[in-house]
Design a protein around this motif. Structure first.
Motif, PDB file in Angstrom:
ATOM      1  N   ALA A  64       0.873  -1.185   0.000  1.00 25.19           N
ATOM      2  CA  ALA A  64       0.000   0.000   0.000  1.00 25.19           C
ATOM      3  C   ALA A  64       0.902   1.223   0.000  1.00 25.19           C
ATOM      4  CB  ALA A  64      -0.931   0.010   1.208  1.00 25.19           C
ATOM      5  N   ARG A  65       0.314   2.377  -0.356  1.00 19.67           N
ATOM      6  CA  ARG A  65       1.082   3.614  -0.404  1.00 19.67           C
ATOM      7  C   ARG A  65       0.284   4.751   0.228  1.00 19.67           C
ATOM      8  NH1 ARG A  65       3.272   4.943  -6.238  1.00 19.67           N
ATOM      9  NH2 ARG A  65       1.123   4.371  -6.802  1.00 19.67           N
ATOM     10  N   GLU A  77       5.973  10.289  10.526  1.00 14.15           N
ATOM     11  CA  GLU A  77       4.791   9.500  10.178  1.00 14.15           C
ATOM     12  C   GLU A  77       5.093   8.010  10.278  1.00 14.15           C
ATOM     13  OE1 GLU A  77       1.900  10.778   9.771  1.00 14.15           O
ATOM     14  OE2 GLU A  77       2.621  12.837   9.900  1.00 14.15           O
ATOM     15  N   LEU A  78       6.322   7.598   9.910  1.00 16.80           N
ATOM     16  CA  LEU A  78       6.686   6.182  10.049  1.00 16.80           C
ATOM     17  C   LEU A  78       6.696   5.760  11.512  1.00 16.80           C
ATOM     18  CD1 LEU A  78       9.564   5.718   7.439  1.00 16.80           C
ATOM     19  CD2 LEU A  78       7.155   5.130   7.221  1.00 16.80           C
ATOM     20  N   VAL A 123       6.683  -8.218  10.631  1.00 16.93           N
ATOM     21  CA  VAL A 123       6.360  -8.540   9.231  1.00 16.93           C
ATOM     22  C   VAL A 123       5.995  -7.294   8.422  1.00 16.93           C
ATOM     23  CG1 VAL A 123       5.590 -10.855   9.841  1.00 16.93           C
ATOM     24  CG2 VAL A 123       3.934  -8.982   9.815  1.00 16.93           C
ATOM     25  N   LEU A 124       6.013  -6.122   9.061  1.00 14.84           N
ATOM     26  CA  LEU A 124       5.679  -4.876   8.367  1.00 14.84           C
ATOM     27  C   LEU A 124       6.961  -4.206   7.890  1.00 14.84           C
ATOM     28  CD1 LEU A 124       3.605  -2.638   7.605  1.00 14.84           C
ATOM     29  CD2 LEU A 124       4.038  -1.644   9.872  1.00 14.84           C
ATOM     30  N   THR A 125       6.973  -3.819   6.643  1.00 13.19           N
ATOM     31  CA  THR A 125       8.108  -3.084   6.078  1.00 13.19           C
ATOM     32  C   THR A 125       7.624  -1.717   5.610  1.00 13.19           C
ATOM     33  OG1 THR A 125       7.750  -4.033   3.883  1.00 13.19           O
ATOM     34  CG2 THR A 125       9.282  -5.182   5.342  1.00 13.19           C
ATOM     35  N   THR A 126       8.447  -0.699   5.876  1.00 14.38           N
ATOM     36  CA  THR A 126       8.121   0.669   5.477  1.00 14.38           C
ATOM     37  C   THR A 126       9.297   1.261   4.725  1.00 14.38           C
ATOM     38  OG1 THR A 126       8.915   1.492   7.603  1.00 14.38           O
ATOM     39  CG2 THR A 126       6.566   1.038   7.423  1.00 14.38           C
ATOM     40  N   GLN A 127       8.980   2.110   3.777  1.00 17.86           N
ATOM     41  CA  GLN A 127      10.020   2.743   2.961  1.00 17.86           C
ATOM     42  C   GLN A 127       9.516   4.093   2.485  1.00 17.86           C
ATOM     43  OE1 GLN A 127      11.076   0.556  -0.561  1.00 17.86           O
ATOM     44  NE2 GLN A 127      12.759   1.933  -1.113  1.00 17.86           N
ATOM     45  N   ARG A 133       7.623  12.264  -0.661  1.00 17.98           N
ATOM     46  CA  ARG A 133       6.205  12.575  -0.793  1.00 17.98           C
ATOM     47  C   ARG A 133       5.308  11.362  -0.624  1.00 17.98           C
ATOM     48  NH1 ARG A 133       4.339  16.935  -3.351  1.00 17.98           N
ATOM     49  NH2 ARG A 133       2.401  16.129  -2.484  1.00 17.98           N
ATOM     50  N   ALA A 134       5.880  10.173  -0.560  1.00 17.00           N
ATOM     51  CA  ALA A 134       5.076   8.955  -0.454  1.00 17.00           C
ATOM     52  C   ALA A 134       5.763   7.973   0.485  1.00 17.00           C
ATOM     53  CB  ALA A 134       4.862   8.327  -1.822  1.00 17.00           C
ATOM     54  N   ILE A 135       4.966   7.143   1.112  1.00 14.93           N
ATOM     55  CA  ILE A 135       5.445   6.086   2.007  1.00 14.93           C
ATOM     56  C   ILE A 135       4.925   4.764   1.466  1.00 14.93           C
ATOM     57  CG2 ILE A 135       5.377   5.147   4.346  1.00 14.93           C
ATOM     58  CD1 ILE A 135       5.016   7.958   5.393  1.00 14.93           C
ATOM     59  N   ARG A 136       5.824   3.825   1.241  1.00 15.04           N
ATOM     60  CA  ARG A 136       5.452   2.502   0.754  1.00 15.04           C
ATOM     61  C   ARG A 136       5.396   1.545   1.935  1.00 15.04           C
ATOM     62  NH1 ARG A 136       9.744   2.288  -4.332  1.00 15.04           N
ATOM     63  NH2 ARG A 136       8.774   3.977  -5.552  1.00 15.04           N
TER      64      ARG A 136
END
Length: 464
Positions: A64-65, A77-78, A123-127, A133-136
């Motif tokens: 999701a983004r 935000e992360l 199990v959650l990955t964030t990038q 401007r976006a979070i994956r």
């Protein structure tokens, strides 16, 4: 080396236990000799690792983004996204038994929530996308449906929690602070009223202004009274000098008939002269009478008749003016004394107010500071509520750009696990071979002997 005599035994030196020095060829020779031992170690280990790799489950990753505004700190935000509150809220939507049944079966109570949140975070990955401007987001799970469902629940919990933590809760905190400062304002107002009542005041500045005006008016009246008294004293002195030059009494009228009789005799003489001769006895007798009366009048200093005297009106008028001026001078003196007392009282009151001003000023500063703080927190609460409303309506700093869908293709760690098992088994077999090589005491090659004893080898014989 000396030759031994015939019939005598040759003395041999005792063999020394010297560790051979091995080179690359020597190690290769030893490893080749230990190949079956190495295979015996390698094959079971590789078989076990390969079996473990083959039984690894296939895992699916839902993505999701999120779109963030340029003013928003993506890293913050992360941190908010990975907070235990958001993770627990996501698990509440999906349930721990459905997302991680093994964890749900082995725990109870709050431990389940904490363990489930830790497992979900693992199990959650964030990038953060380039540009910030976006979070994956990515979430890996053996079940593709649960992976998508968990990630959607996580994003929904985050979007719900974000306005609460950034909007409503700060607004509530700001509101509480505003109420606290408003109470401080009320307490300061009560303290000001008490302070004024204890010192007999209603409003210090207004009373000081009134006192200033009264002081100025009293000074003006004192100046006028002093000038009036000086003028009255000058008039009084003038009237007293005038009184000294005026007689208190005056002649009202005089009762004297001699002159009237003399006038009558003058008239009779003229009548007789017109009728008689100048030598007539009657005319001579009348002349004698006139001469006697004239001689009598010429010898008298005062009137021979009755004289009536009385008070002089001018003298009385001057006396009345003097009495009036003396009364006015006394009144002016009393007025000056009263004005001096009034001015002294006003100065004492002003000094008292000056002494009371610092304490009252401190109370006013406390009230003003609390009022300013209450106004500031009211504005902050309004801003926080506005941000909360915007975030709740989807028009805030962070919006969901792409929700998670069920992944169609999964990935597995079987090949990496098989490669890892092969490498580990190979390393174990090589370690066993090296142990075999370094534990041998013989010399497998002439170079090993030369390297160990430091003497060149001239020839070698293969031993069968």
């Amino acid at each position: 080396m000396s030759q031994a005599e015939p019939g005598q035994s040759v003395a041999r030196p005792a063999p020394s236990r010297v560790r051979p020095q091995l080179g690359a060829a020597d190690l290769a020779q030893h490893l080749w000799r230990a190949k079956w031992l190495m295979l015996l170690v390698f094959l079971p280990l590789f078989a076990l690792g390969l079996f473990a790799a083959l039984i690894l489950p296939e895992r699916y990753t839902a993505t999701a983004r999120l779109l963030v505004s340029p003013e928003t700190a993506a890293q913050a935000e992360l941190e908010l996204l990975r907070s235990p509150v958001v993770l627990s809220a996501a698990l509440d939507k999906v349930t721990l038994a459905k997302a991680f049944p093994s964890i749900a079966a082995g725990c109870a109570g709050d431990d389940c929530k904490r363990a489930g949140a830790e497992a979900l975070g693992a199990v959650l990955t964030t990038q953060i996308a380039p540009g910030g401007r976006a979070i994956r987001l990515g979430l890996t799970h053996p079940d593709p449906v649960i992976a998508a469902e968990l990630l959607n629940a996580l994003t929904r919990a985050y979007l719900d929690y974000r306005p609460a933590i950034l909007g409503e809760e700060p607004a509530l905190g700001f509101g509480a602070q505003r109420e606290r400062f408003e109470r401080e304002v009320a307490d300061a107002e009560a303290a000001i009223r008490t302070y004024l009542a204890d010192n007999g005041l209603t409003a210090l500045e207004a009373e000081r202004e009134t006192l200033r005006r009264l002081y100025e008016a009293a000074n003006l009246q004192l100046i006028a009274a002093t000038s009036r008294q000086a003028q009255l004293e000058a008039e009084l002195a003038s009237y007293r000098r005038k009184l000294g030059a005026i007689q208190p009494d005056q002649t009202l009228y005089e009762e004297d008939s001699s002159r009237e009789r003399l006038q009558e005799l003058y008239i009779q003489r003229e009548e007789l002269r017109a009728r008689l001769a100048p030598t007539a006895p009657a005319l001579r007798d009348l002349d004698d009478r006139i001469a006697r009366i004239e001689g009598l009048l010429s010898n008298q200093e005062q009137t021979a008749g009755t004289v009536r005297r009385g008070p002089d009106p001018l003298y009385q008028e001057v006396q009345a003016a003097i009495a009036r001026l003396e009364a006015e001078v006394q009144a002016a003196a009393r007025q000056q004394a009263e004005l001096h007392a009034q001015i002294a009282s006003l100065e004492a009151r002003d000094q008292q107010m000056r002494e009371l001003a610092p304490g009252l000023g401190e109370l006013h500063r406390r009230r003003d500071a609390a009022a300013e703080a209450a106004l500031t927190y009211a504005r902050r609460a309004a801003d926080a509520r506005a941000r909360s409303d915007l975030a709740r309506e989807g028009a805030g700093d962070v919006r969901l750009l792409e929700r998670a869908y069920v992944p169609l293709r999964g990935h597995s760690l079987r090949i990496p696990a098989a490669i890892a098992a092969f490498l580990l088994a190979g390393l174990a077999a090589l370690a066993v071979g090296m142990m075999y090589a370094f534990s041998q005491r013989g010399f497998v090659t002439p170079r090993s002997l030369e390297r160990t004893v430091g003497v060149p080898v001239l020839a070698s014989v293969r031993h069968h």
